[in-house]
Design an enzyme around this catalytic site. Structure first.
Site, PDB file in Angstrom:
ATOM      1  N   GLU A 171      58.059  49.988 -20.909  1.00  0.00           N
ATOM      2  CA  GLU A 171      57.555  48.679 -21.332  1.00  0.00           C
ATOM      3  C   GLU A 171      56.479  48.222 -20.367  1.00  0.00           C
ATOM      4  O   GLU A 171      56.550  48.529 -19.174  1.00  0.00           O
ATOM      5  CB  GLU A 171      58.648  47.605 -21.201  1.00  0.00           C
ATOM      6  CG  GLU A 171      59.870  47.786 -22.012  1.00  0.00           C
ATOM      7  CD  GLU A 171      60.924  46.747 -21.608  1.00  0.00           C
ATOM      8  OE1 GLU A 171      61.896  46.656 -22.332  1.00  0.00           O
ATOM      9  OE2 GLU A 171      60.769  46.053 -20.576  1.00  0.00           O
ATOM     10  N   HIS A 224      66.250  41.232 -24.462  1.00  0.00           N
ATOM     11  CA  HIS A 224      66.150  40.117 -23.517  1.00  0.00           C
ATOM     12  C   HIS A 224      67.366  39.222 -23.614  1.00  0.00           C
ATOM     13  O   HIS A 224      67.644  38.648 -24.665  1.00  0.00           O
ATOM     14  CB  HIS A 224      64.873  39.281 -23.678  1.00  0.00           C
ATOM     15  CG  HIS A 224      64.252  38.984 -22.350  1.00  0.00           C
ATOM     16  ND1 HIS A 224      64.798  38.085 -21.457  1.00  0.00           N
ATOM     17  CD2 HIS A 224      63.172  39.522 -21.725  1.00  0.00           C
ATOM     18  CE1 HIS A 224      64.058  38.078 -20.361  1.00  0.00           C
ATOM     19  NE2 HIS A 224      63.078  38.945 -20.489  1.00  0.00           N
ATOM     20  N   HIS A 260      60.339  49.165 -16.800  1.00  0.00           N
ATOM     21  CA  HIS A 260      59.268  48.181 -16.998  1.00  0.00           C
ATOM     22  C   HIS A 260      58.453  48.094 -15.706  1.00  0.00           C
ATOM     23  O   HIS A 260      58.676  47.210 -14.885  1.00  0.00           O
ATOM     24  CB  HIS A 260      59.898  46.821 -17.347  1.00  0.00           C
ATOM     25  CG  HIS A 260      58.921  45.811 -17.851  1.00  0.00           C
ATOM     26  ND1 HIS A 260      59.239  44.899 -18.821  1.00  0.00           N
ATOM     27  CD2 HIS A 260      57.635  45.563 -17.527  1.00  0.00           C
ATOM     28  CE1 HIS A 260      58.188  44.117 -19.073  1.00  0.00           C
ATOM     29  NE2 HIS A 260      57.215  44.502 -18.290  1.00  0.00           N
TER      30      HIS A 260
HETATM   31  N1  PXP Z   1      62.671  43.805 -23.412  1.00  0.00           N
HETATM   32  C1  PXP Z   1      61.610  43.423 -22.669  1.00  0.00           C
HETATM   33  C2  PXP Z   1      60.262  43.493 -23.275  1.00  0.00           C
HETATM   34  C3  PXP Z   1      61.766  43.001 -21.344  1.00  0.00           C
HETATM   35  O1  PXP Z   1      60.707  42.620 -20.619  1.00  0.00           O
HETATM   36  C4  PXP Z   1      63.053  42.993 -20.781  1.00  0.00           C
HETATM   37  C5  PXP Z   1      63.241  42.589 -19.349  1.00  0.00           C
HETATM   38  O2  PXP Z   1      62.542  43.470 -18.522  1.00  0.00           O
HETATM   39  C6  PXP Z   1      64.139  43.407 -21.597  1.00  0.00           C
HETATM   40  C7  PXP Z   1      63.909  43.784 -22.908  1.00  0.00           C
HETATM   41  C8  PXP Z   1      65.540  43.423 -21.088  1.00  0.00           C
HETATM   42  O3  PXP Z   1      65.970  42.110 -20.827  1.00  0.00           O
HETATM   43  P1  PXP Z   1      67.275  41.853 -19.967  1.00  0.00           P
HETATM   44  O4  PXP Z   1      67.004  42.348 -18.592  1.00  0.00           O
HETATM   45  O5  PXP Z   1      67.474  40.375 -20.040  1.00  0.00           O
HETATM   46  O6  PXP Z   1      68.394  42.624 -20.630  1.00  0.00           O
END
Ligand code: PXP
Length: 240
Positions: free
Chosen positions: A70, A191, A43
């Site tokens: 992402e 997330h 990301h």
């Molecule tokens: N999906 C998206 C769109 C995110 O922004 C993130 C965090 O960067 C995640 C998934 C993964 O979340 P986590 O780090 O809480 O597992």
């Protein structure tokens, strides 16, 4: 079988805190797949405070499994990077610059025209698109109208409520998933998924194709080891 994509941003955060190249982010990506992950997620944010654009360019040619990038496409340099690197999937996330982490999905009704245009740009480049959404029916219907192949369900709400009442926590996500399946959208999620809440999510969401997990998995890896943590997360995705 639901795929596990490991978000390796935290490796970059640790590296950047000291300069140098320890830990090696490219190695972290390749080790994730060596240890059983089905893909790697990055990301990159405009300030490059964790994953850098150079990391993204280095990872793609070395990776054998699925690569998911992402980010917020309102930054033209993000769109250009994705089109240059050509990952298997781009996940569009409406996060503001400097935001600690993503905290909401797209308003797919308000931003429909914009999303239609972006999805078609990526589709023409042979890149699958996934749109980050809250588990709200109107947002799922809106996503379907953009032409996207997938949605990513934003699971922070699930993770928070899971501790008190897992049945209530999963309910809007089941409804959202049933609607997405009906509309022909593939379903990803991410997330705040962790070793406590992942199995229940995976068992109850019909047609869950992929989860992307970063923070909790890397925290667990500090205690359990990277390979062991990946294997434990994979096990949660095996339907009982
Ligand atoms: N999906 C998206 C769109 C995110 O922004 C993130 C965090 O960067 C995640 C998934 C993964 O979340 P986590 O780090 O809480 O597992």
């Amino acid at each position: 079988m639901t795929k596990l994509s490991v978000n390796i941003n935290k490796f970059a955060t640790i590296r950047n805190s000291r300069g140098g190249n320890n830990p090696d982010v490219l190695k972290a990506a390749l080790d994730a797949e060596r240890f059983g992950a089905d893909g790697v997620t990055v990301h990159p944010r405009p300030d490059e405070r964790h994953i850098r654009y150079a990391d993204v360019r280095a990872i793609k040619p070395a990776l054998k499994t699925e690569f998911n990038i992402e980010g917020n496409p309102t930054e033209q340099k993000f769109v250009d990077l994705v089109l240059e690197v050509k990952p298997h999937q781009v996940t569009l996330v409406p996060d503001a610059e400097g935001q600690l982490t993503s905290d909401h999905g797209w308003d797919t009704v308000k931003h429909k025209d914009y999303l239609v245009e972006l999805v078609s740009i990526f589709k023409n480049a042979g890149i699958r698109t996934s749109i980050f959404v809250d588990p709200v029916e109107a947002m799922i219907e809106g996503a379907a109208k953009t032409g996207t192949e997938r949605i990513e369900l934003y699971t922070e709400g699930y993770a928070k409520q899971f501790i008190e009442n897992k049945e209530a926590a999963i309910e809007p996500y089941v409804k959202a998933a049933e609607l997405a399946n009906k509309l022909g959208l593939g379903i990803n999620a991410g997330h705040d998924l962790d070793l406590d809440n992942l199995q229940y999510f995976s068992d109850n969401i019909p047609g869950l194709l992929e989860v992307s997990i970063g923070h909790a998995l890397i925290c667990d890896a500090l205690y359990l080891g990277y390979e062991n943590a990946i294997q434990l997360y994979k096990r949660c995705l095996t339907k009982g």
